[in-house]
Design an enzyme around this catalytic site. Sequence first.
Site, PDB file in Angstrom:
ATOM      1  N   CYS A 105      11.736 -39.760  21.447  1.00  5.90           N
ATOM      2  CA  CYS A 105      12.745 -40.578  22.105  1.00  5.90           C
ATOM      3  C   CYS A 105      13.725 -39.649  22.804  1.00  5.90           C
ATOM      4  CB  CYS A 105      13.475 -41.437  21.070  1.00  5.90           C
ATOM      5  SG  CYS A 105      14.738 -42.488  21.799  1.00  5.90           S
ATOM      6  N   HIS A 146       9.043 -49.993  21.340  1.00  3.34           N
ATOM      7  CA  HIS A 146      10.063 -48.955  21.146  1.00  3.34           C
ATOM      8  C   HIS A 146      11.393 -49.404  21.767  1.00  3.34           C
ATOM      9  CE1 HIS A 146      11.237 -44.523  20.986  1.00  3.34           C
ATOM     10  NE2 HIS A 146      12.121 -44.997  21.839  1.00  3.34           N
ATOM     11  N   GLU A 147      11.326 -49.964  22.978  1.00  2.00           N
ATOM     12  CA  GLU A 147      12.564 -50.355  23.680  1.00  2.00           C
ATOM     13  C   GLU A 147      13.197 -51.591  23.044  1.00  2.00           C
ATOM     14  OE1 GLU A 147      13.481 -47.999  25.282  1.00  2.00           O
ATOM     15  OE2 GLU A 147      11.561 -47.048  25.686  1.00  2.00           O
ATOM     16  N   HIS A 150      15.200 -50.491  20.246  1.00  2.00           N
ATOM     17  CA  HIS A 150      16.511 -49.992  20.705  1.00  2.00           C
ATOM     18  C   HIS A 150      17.503 -51.152  20.824  1.00  2.00           C
ATOM     19  CE1 HIS A 150      16.382 -45.715  21.565  1.00  2.00           C
ATOM     20  NE2 HIS A 150      15.234 -45.822  22.201  1.00  2.00           N
TER      21      HIS A 150
END
Length: 156
Positions: A105, A146-147, A150
């Site tokens: 990341c 993954h996003e 976040h």
Amino acid sequence: MEMAIFKHHIQLHEGISSMKRPIMTSTAVLREPSLDATPNDAAVARDLQDTLASHAEECVGMAANMIGVNKRIIAFQDDALNRIVVMFNPQIIQQNGEYTTEEGCLSLQGLRATTRFHNITVQYADADFKEKIALYSGWTAQIIQHEIDHCSGILI
Ligand SMILES: CSCC[C@H](NC=O)C(=O)O
């Protein structure tokens, strides 16, 4: 402070896009769940897209909190479309094919083991804020997961 923000926008509109735009690395905004985005966040989405484009060589996706804005907006490189896609309020409504992998990341040092799903169905609002549902698999699905993490304040 206001001057700094003003300067940033001047840079945006003068199109100094080859300059790498700043990314948050250790601030609280990365650890907090982001708020729902609205059509008023279109400028944030454009900023996120431009920031990702400026880091395109080393980064495949970003969430708005990586540029310091706690709204649920993501941008990612979609290899199938060969462009950056923006999603507002993305939500995974179905998933299957769990596997473990290692991810990096831009906001963190090193690689971490993480669990992902090979196939996901995502509900989101597109760049024009139209509601969509789309299926993704493999690498692009991994980036989207993954996003979305976040957006929930979850780092790998
Ligand atoms: C496999 S998903 C990795 C995504 C990461 N971007 C940060 O949010 C990046 O390295 O681009």
